[in-house]
Design a protein around this motif. Structure first.
Motif, PDB file in Angstrom:
ATOM      1  N   UNK A   1      56.480  34.937  34.501  1.00  0.00           N
ATOM      2  CA  UNK A   1      55.015  34.931  34.589  1.00  0.00           C
ATOM      3  C   UNK A   1      54.519  33.563  35.056  1.00  0.00           C
ATOM      4  N   UNK A   2      55.128  32.511  34.537  1.00  0.00           N
ATOM      5  CA  UNK A   2      54.772  31.155  34.930  1.00  0.00           C
ATOM      6  C   UNK A   2      55.000  30.964  36.432  1.00  0.00           C
ATOM      7  N   UNK A   3      56.129  31.447  36.927  1.00  0.00           N
ATOM      8  CA  UNK A   3      56.410  31.352  38.372  1.00  0.00           C
ATOM      9  C   UNK A   3      55.369  32.113  39.188  1.00  0.00           C
ATOM     10  N   UNK A   4      54.991  33.280  38.717  1.00  0.00           N
ATOM     11  CA  UNK A   4      53.971  34.068  39.434  1.00  0.00           C
ATOM     12  C   UNK A   4      52.609  33.381  39.398  1.00  0.00           C
ATOM     13  N   UNK A   5      52.317  32.673  38.328  1.00  0.00           N
ATOM     14  CA  UNK A   5      51.066  31.913  38.274  1.00  0.00           C
ATOM     15  C   UNK A   5      51.088  30.753  39.270  1.00  0.00           C
ATOM     16  N   UNK A   6      52.258  30.165  39.458  1.00  0.00           N
ATOM     17  CA  UNK A   6      52.395  29.074  40.428  1.00  0.00           C
ATOM     18  C   UNK A   6      52.412  29.585  41.869  1.00  0.00           C
ATOM     19  N   UNK A   7      52.931  30.791  42.058  1.00  0.00           N
ATOM     20  CA  UNK A   7      53.083  31.363  43.402  1.00  0.00           C
ATOM     21  C   UNK A   7      52.435  32.760  43.456  1.00  0.00           C
ATOM     22  N   UNK A   8      51.126  32.865  43.266  1.00  0.00           N
ATOM     23  CA  UNK A   8      50.487  34.185  43.215  1.00  0.00           C
ATOM     24  C   UNK A   8      50.604  34.968  44.521  1.00  0.00           C
ATOM     25  N   UNK A   9      50.870  34.290  45.629  1.00  0.00           N
ATOM     26  CA  UNK A   9      51.023  34.983  46.914  1.00  0.00           C
ATOM     27  C   UNK A   9      52.221  35.939  46.917  1.00  0.00           C
ATOM     28  N   UNK A  10      53.177  35.720  46.010  1.00  0.00           N
ATOM     29  CA  UNK A  10      54.316  36.635  45.923  1.00  0.00           C
ATOM     30  C   UNK A  10      53.857  38.052  45.569  1.00  0.00           C
ATOM     31  N   UNK A  11      52.781  38.135  44.797  1.00  0.00           N
ATOM     32  CA  UNK A  11      52.290  39.445  44.372  1.00  0.00           C
ATOM     33  C   UNK A  11      51.718  40.259  45.538  1.00  0.00           C
ATOM     34  N   UNK A  12      51.558  39.639  46.676  1.00  0.00           N
ATOM     35  CA  UNK A  12      51.070  40.338  47.863  1.00  0.00           C
ATOM     36  C   UNK A  12      52.215  40.800  48.759  1.00  0.00           C
ATOM     37  N   UNK A  13      53.428  40.460  48.396  1.00  0.00           N
ATOM     38  CA  UNK A  13      54.584  40.794  49.227  1.00  0.00           C
ATOM     39  C   UNK A  13      55.246  42.080  48.725  1.00  0.00           C
TER      40      UNK A  13
END
Length: 183
Positions: free
Chosen positions: A75-87
């Motif tokens: 979750x911490x990584x996704x907060x740092x890299x929210x653009x991943x959630x668009x891939x």
């Protein structure tokens, strides 16, 4: 916070590895626990007590904490890299993570039954069940490395082939054990 990205990623990976170690080993302990039920009474009681203790320690000291920490760091990584959630590859990966969590929870339910001496599974069933984590691991690793929603289709075909090979391996091992119980 991005200067800590690699540390967070490393910790996520470490706890994913230890989580999978627990998920690989708990069904193996279940198999031994099931097979201990076929021993004479005194031996069965000693082995059952020992397997319950081993399962409990593995589950609560390694597997659950690793699952929780792997999730926190993810979750911490996704907060740092929210653009991943668009891939698209991340959507597929998160789908496999949901399967992994479901697999973990099902193992927890099995664990609780074994702790109460409610053993209703065969060792062959557990051998097949044991491969669930392997299939999920392969899927997630290929998705993370390839980062391609299209290539994951080939990955799924590969997972199916891997699943077939694993089942054939289980059948072969069963034949070997039937000929030589000490194998």
């Amino acid at each position: 916070m991005t200067e800590y990205y690699n540390y967070i990623k490393a910790l996520h990976l470490i706890f994913v590895i230890t989580w999978f170690a627990g998920l690989f080993y708990i069904p193996r302990l279940f198999i031994y626990h099931i097979e201990a039920q076929q021993k004479p009474d005194n031996e069965r009681e000693i082995l059952s007590t020992q397997f319950k203790l081993m399962e409990k320690r593995l589950w609560y000291i390694i597997t659950w904490p690793s699952a929780i920490l792997a999730t926190i760091f993810a979750i911490w990584l996704l907060l740092l890299m929210p653009q991943w959630l668009q891939q698209p590859w991340m959507h597929v990966k998160l789908g496999f993570v949901v399967l992994l969590i479901a697999y973990h929870i099902k193992n927890h339910l099995i664990f609780k039954k074994f702790q109460r001496d409610e053993i209703r599974y065969s060792s062959n069933y557990m051998r097949v069940w044991n491969e669930g984590a392997t299939l999920i691991l392969f899927a997630v690793v290929f998705l993370v490395i390839l980062k391609s929603a299209f290539n994951w289709i080939f990955g799924v075909v590969g997972i199916i082939v891997l699943g077939i090979l694993l089942m054939l391996g289980i059948k072969l091992y069963k034949r070997i054990r039937n000929k030589n119980p000490d194998a």
